[in-house]
Write an enzyme that holds these catalytic residues in place. Structure first.
Site, PDB file in Angstrom:
ATOM      1  N   LYS A  56     -19.746   9.589   5.060  1.00  0.00           N
ATOM      2  CA  LYS A  56     -20.893   9.175   5.875  1.00  0.00           C
ATOM      3  C   LYS A  56     -20.845   9.781   7.272  1.00  0.00           C
ATOM      4  O   LYS A  56     -21.883  10.006   7.890  1.00  0.00           O
ATOM      5  CB  LYS A  56     -20.979   7.651   5.965  1.00  0.00           C
ATOM      6  CG  LYS A  56     -21.633   6.971   4.778  1.00  0.00           C
ATOM      7  CD  LYS A  56     -21.633   7.744   3.603  1.00  0.00           C
ATOM      8  CE  LYS A  56     -21.856   7.554   2.237  1.00  0.00           C
ATOM      9  NZ  LYS A  56     -20.869   7.886   1.286  1.00  0.00           N
ATOM     10  N   SER A 112     -16.492  17.204  -9.074  1.00  0.00           N
ATOM     11  CA  SER A 112     -16.963  15.856  -8.769  1.00  0.00           C
ATOM     12  C   SER A 112     -17.480  15.215 -10.049  1.00  0.00           C
ATOM     13  O   SER A 112     -18.677  15.058 -10.247  1.00  0.00           O
ATOM     14  CB  SER A 112     -18.067  15.916  -7.710  1.00  0.00           C
ATOM     15  OG  SER A 112     -18.527  14.632  -7.398  1.00  0.00           O
ATOM     16  N   ASP A 170     -11.929  -0.959  -8.502  1.00  0.00           N
ATOM     17  CA  ASP A 170     -12.071   0.162  -9.433  1.00  0.00           C
ATOM     18  C   ASP A 170     -11.113   0.080 -10.611  1.00  0.00           C
ATOM     19  O   ASP A 170     -11.409   0.604 -11.693  1.00  0.00           O
ATOM     20  CB  ASP A 170     -11.834   1.487  -8.706  1.00  0.00           C
ATOM     21  CG  ASP A 170     -12.960   1.844  -7.742  1.00  0.00           C
ATOM     22  OD1 ASP A 170     -13.859   1.011  -7.549  1.00  0.00           O
ATOM     23  OD2 ASP A 170     -12.933   2.948  -7.182  1.00  0.00           O
ATOM     24  N   GLY A 207     -23.347  13.536 -10.073  1.00  0.00           N
ATOM     25  CA  GLY A 207     -23.392  12.100  -9.829  1.00  0.00           C
ATOM     26  C   GLY A 207     -23.549  11.813  -8.350  1.00  0.00           C
ATOM     27  O   GLY A 207     -23.927  12.681  -7.563  1.00  0.00           O
ATOM     28  N   HIS A 227     -43.312  -4.991  13.152  1.00  0.00           N
ATOM     29  CA  HIS A 227     -44.060  -3.727  13.133  1.00  0.00           C
ATOM     30  C   HIS A 227     -43.813  -2.979  14.440  1.00  0.00           C
ATOM     31  O   HIS A 227     -43.794  -3.599  15.502  1.00  0.00           O
ATOM     32  CB  HIS A 227     -45.552  -4.009  12.982  1.00  0.00           C
ATOM     33  CG  HIS A 227     -46.411  -2.780  13.082  1.00  0.00           C
ATOM     34  ND1 HIS A 227     -46.518  -1.857  12.064  1.00  0.00           N
ATOM     35  CD2 HIS A 227     -47.198  -2.320  14.108  1.00  0.00           C
ATOM     36  CE1 HIS A 227     -47.335  -0.887  12.438  1.00  0.00           C
ATOM     37  NE2 HIS A 227     -47.761  -1.153  13.675  1.00  0.00           N
ATOM     38  N   GLU A 262       0.851  -1.188   0.000  1.00  0.00           N
ATOM     39  CA  GLU A 262       0.000   0.000   0.000  1.00  0.00           C
ATOM     40  C   GLU A 262       0.886   1.236   0.000  1.00  0.00           C
ATOM     41  O   GLU A 262       1.755   1.388   0.854  1.00  0.00           O
ATOM     42  CB  GLU A 262      -0.923   0.007   1.220  1.00  0.00           C
ATOM     43  CG  GLU A 262      -1.698   1.291   1.425  1.00  0.00           C
ATOM     44  CD  GLU A 262      -2.492   1.734   0.218  1.00  0.00           C
ATOM     45  OE1 GLU A 262      -2.361   2.916  -0.172  1.00  0.00           O
ATOM     46  OE2 GLU A 262      -3.222   0.899  -0.352  1.00  0.00           O
ATOM     47  N   ARG A 266     -14.565   9.109 -11.313  1.00  0.00           N
ATOM     48  CA  ARG A 266     -13.247   8.592 -10.997  1.00  0.00           C
ATOM     49  C   ARG A 266     -12.729   7.758 -12.164  1.00  0.00           C
ATOM     50  O   ARG A 266     -13.511   7.254 -12.974  1.00  0.00           O
ATOM     51  CB  ARG A 266     -13.280   7.746  -9.713  1.00  0.00           C
ATOM     52  CG  ARG A 266     -13.759   8.551  -8.501  1.00  0.00           C
ATOM     53  CD  ARG A 266     -13.674   7.740  -7.226  1.00  0.00           C
ATOM     54  NE  ARG A 266     -12.300   7.414  -6.867  1.00  0.00           N
ATOM     55  CZ  ARG A 266     -11.486   8.229  -6.214  1.00  0.00           C
ATOM     56  NH1 ARG A 266     -11.898   9.444  -5.878  1.00  0.00           N
ATOM     57  NH2 ARG A 266     -10.259   7.855  -5.906  1.00  0.00           N
TER      58      ARG A 266
END
Length: 569
Positions: free
Chosen positions: A154, A371, A415, A284, A547, A137, A374
C-alpha cells in the site's frame, strides 16, 4: 586513536543484526578480544569482540535494537591491533565465539505461535482478559501482512498514485516539470512506514506484559512447545495453544523458475530499479496490485493468467471493469494462458514461454514476478505429534467455528486454516479463539468479511455476490449507481467505476455489495455494517450522507433498490 566498532565485512550491506546484550559501559577499560556485545543475525548468534585495548568512548545502540552493517555500534579510544587489520578501514569481522544456546523453561496460559495480524491481536486480547501470554515469532512481529504484504504494497500504491497525479497535473490547472521516480526513495519510505508500525506492535507487547520469543516453534504435545533459536532452547508448558503461522508464497512447477530474474512478491517490494519490462505470472489480487503499481512507475507490464479472467473471485462486471482499467493503463492481459518455461536470454533478460488457445507465445522481460497465491505454513510445526488434523485437501489446519482444532486445547487462526487468507479475518479469528479459551463462547461468522483490492480504481466487496447468489438459488435485486454521477469523484478526476448493492428479494435484507471506484476500500465498511446488522435498503436511504462525498454512491444505490430514481450529486 578513535576506532569505530562496526559489524563490517561479516554481513552484506542490507543484512541486519539484533543487539541481544551489551556487556560494557561508556568509560570502561577494555582489553583485546573482550566481548562488547552479544548479537544475533541470520547467520546465528555471535559475540562482538574488541580488536584493540583502550577505553569505550561511546555506545550507540540499545539492547533490542536492529541495525545494519554500516551502523557504528561503539567507539573505542585505543590502538588498533595489527593482527585485526584486514582492510584499509577500521571495519573488522566481529562474528566469532559462537554462543551456545541457553536452555530455559517457561509456563503460560496461552502460547501463540506466529506474530502476524492474527497472532499479535489474539495476544493483546488475551492479555487484556488476564491471561499469561507467550508469543513466538520466527522472523518479525507483524508477520507477512506488515513486513512483506499489505502495508508495504500500500505504500507503493500511494507512491504510484502521487506519481500518476503529477503526470496529469495539467488537467487540474497545475504544472509539474521534470517529474520522475526514484525507486530507492520509494523503498526507503516503505521501510520507514513498516518500521514505525513494527515498533508500535513491540510497544503494545511490552505494555500488555506479553512475553515475545524469537525462534522456531515445534509442538511436542498438546501442552508442550519447544522453541529453538541460535541463543536459546526454550521448553514452554502451556494450558492452551493458538497456531497462527500464516502462509507462504505458492510455487508452481515451471521450468526455469530458478532464473535469477524470477522474483516473488517480497522481492518486488525491494526493487531499487523499475524493470523496463515486467511479466507477472498470476492475475489474482496480489498480481494485479503489482501490475498497476509498476505500470504507474513506467514498466511495460504483462499479466499471464491461467483462468479466463483476472480477479476470478469477483463478479463478472467487476472483472470487466478491472479489465478496461488495466488495458487503459497499458497493462497487457493474457488469460487462459499457461506458462511452460522461463528461459534465460541475452542482455540480462528472460523469455516467458506460455500457451494460449493452443498457440505458443513468448514475452521478453527484465523481471518475472511469480504471483500464484499462497499456501498455509505448517512446515516443522509437529502437527502429527500433537494429533492435529488437516483440512480435507491437506492444505490447512482443520478447525470448527470456534477456531478449535480436533485437539480441544489447540486452536488455529488465519492463513494456516486456509479458509480466508485476509489479515483482518485472521485478527477476528484470533479474538474468537481467545474468547472461547477464556470461557466466552462465540463463533466465527464468515458472511461479513470484507475484501479490499488496491487496483486502479480500488475494489471493495462484502457478503454474497451475484455469482454466488445464483449458485445458491437466492433470488436477488441489485441497485446500481455510477461514480461518473458523483460530485466528489468528478472533482478528483476519478469517475470510473460503480457500486452495486444486492438484496434478498424474499427478506428485503441487504446480503452483499461490490464497489469499484474512488475510495472503494474505505466505503465498503458501511455496507459491511449494514449486512452484519441485517439492514434493509430503507435503513440506508433514511440515513443522511454528507455532501459532497463518495459515500453518497451508497445512498444512491440504495435509493434505486427502494424504487426511487437516483440523482447526480
Amino acid at each position: 586513536m578513535n576506532i569505530e566498532v562496526k559489524v563490517g565485512n561479516s554481513l552484506n550491506k542490507n543484512d541486519e543484526i539484533k543487539i541481544i546484550k551489551i556487556l560494557k559501559n561508556v568509560g570502561d577499560s577494555i582489553r583485546l578480544n573482550d566481548v562488547i556485545f552479544e548479537v544475533e543475525s541470520g547467520k546465528g548468534a555471535s559475540a562482538v569482540n574488541s580488536k584493540t585495548k583502550g577505553t569505550i568512548e561511546s555506545i550507540n545502540v540499545k539492547e533490542g535494537d536492529t541495525v545494519n552493517a554500516d551502523k557504528v555500534l561503539a567507539q573505542i579510544n585505543g590502538e588498533q591491533s595489527p593482527k585485526a587489520t584486514n582492510t584499509s578501514t577500521n571495519n573488522f569481522n566481529y562474528f566469532q565465539n559462537l554462543i551456545k544456546p541457553v536452555k530455559l523453561q517457561m509456563e503460560s496460559d496461552i502460547t501463540i505461535i506466529g506474530g502476524g495480524p492474527g497472532g499479535y491481536v489474539a495476544a493483546i486480547h488475551a492479555a487484556k482478559l488476564g491471561a499469561k501470554i507467550i508469543l513466538i515469532e520466527k522472523e518479525k512481529l507483524g508477520g507477512t501482512c506488515l513486513n512483506w504484504g499489505c502495508i508495504p504494497t500500500k505504500t507503493l500504491v500511494r507512491s504510484a498514485q502521487v506519481f500518476d497525479t503529477l503526470k496529469k497535473a495539467e488537467e487540474f490547472g497545475c504544472y509539474a516539470e521534470n517529474i520522475g521516480i526514484r525507486m530507492e526513495k520509494v523503498i526507503d519510505r516503505k521501510d520507514k512506514v513498516v518500521a514505525q508500525l513494527v515498533q508500535g506492535i513491540k510497544y503494545l507487547m511490552d505494555k500488555n506484559n506479553i512475553k515475545v520469543i524469537n525462534g522456531v516453534a515445534e509442538i511436542v504435545d498438546n501442552e508442550t512447545i519447544l522453541v529453538k533459536s541460535s541463543t536459546q532452547q526454550i521448553t514452554i508448558k502451556t494450558k492452551n495453544i493458538i497456531i497462527a503461522t500464516g502462509s507462504k508464497s505458492a510455487v508452481l512447477s515451471i521450468n526455469g523458475i530458478e532464473n535469477k530474474n524470477v522474483i516473488n512478491s517480497s522481492d518486488a517490494l525491494s526493487l531499487k530499479e523499475v524493470p523496463k519490462k515486467l511479466v507477472i505470472v498470476g492475475g489474482g489480487v496480489i498480481g494485479m496490485e503489482f501490475a498497476y503499481i509498476f505500470a504507474s512507475f513506467g514498466a511495460q507490464v504483462s499479466v499471464v493468467e491461467f483462468m479466463d479472467q483476472c480477479l476470478i473471485s469477483c463478479d463478472d462486471d467487476i472483472c470487466e471493469e478491472n479489465k478496461k482499467s488495466a488495458i487503459k493503463k497499458g497493462i497487457k492481459l493474457y488469460n487462459t494462458a499457461k506458462v511452460e518455461e522461463i528461459c534465460e536470454a541475452e542482455d540480462n533478460e528472460c523469455i516467458v514461454h506460455f500457451i494460449q488457445e493452443g498457440k505458443d507465445k513468448y514475452i521478453t522481460a527484465n523481471k518475472v514476478l511469480l504471483s500464484v497465491g499462497r499456501t498455509p505454513y505448517i512446515d516443522g510445526l509437529g502437527l502429527e505429534k500433537a494429533g492435529i488434523e488437516l483440512n480435507q485437501n491437506k492444505k490447512g489446519i482443520k478447525v470448527n467455528s470456534k477456531m478449535q482444532t480436533n485437539v480441544s486445547n489447540i486452536y488455529a487462526i488465519g492463513d494456516v486454516t486456509n479458509i480466508i487468507l485476509l489479515a483482518h479475518a485472521a485478527s477476528h479469528q484470533g479474538i474468537v479463539a481467545v474468547n472461547n479459551i477464556m470461557g466466552r463462547p462465540c463463533d466465527m461468522d464468515y458472511t461479513v468479511v470484507p475484501s479490499a483490492i488496491f487496483t486502479e480504481p480500488e475494489i471493495g466487496m462484502v457478503g454474497i455476490g451475484e455469482k454466488a447468489a445464483k449458485l445458491q438459488g437466492i433470488e436477488v435485486e441489485v441497485g446500481r449507481f455510477p461514480f461518473s454521477a458523483n460530485g466528489k469523484a468528478l472533482c478528483y478526476g476519478e469517475s470510473n467505476g460503480f457500486i452495486k448493492i444486492i438484496k434478498n428479494k424474499s427478506t428485503e435484507r441487504i446480503i452483499g455489495a461490490s464497489i469499484v471506484g474512488l475510495h472503494a476500500t474505505d466505503l465498503i465498511a458501511e455496507l459491511t455494517l449494514a449486512i452484519k446488522s441485517n439492514l434493509t435498503a430503507e435503513a440506508i436511504t433514511e440515513t443522511i450522507h454528507a455532501h459532497p462525498t463518495t459515500a453518497e454512491v451508497i445512498y444512491e444505490a440504495a435509493l434505486s433498490l427502494v424504487g426511487e430514481i437516483g440523482r447526480a450529486r
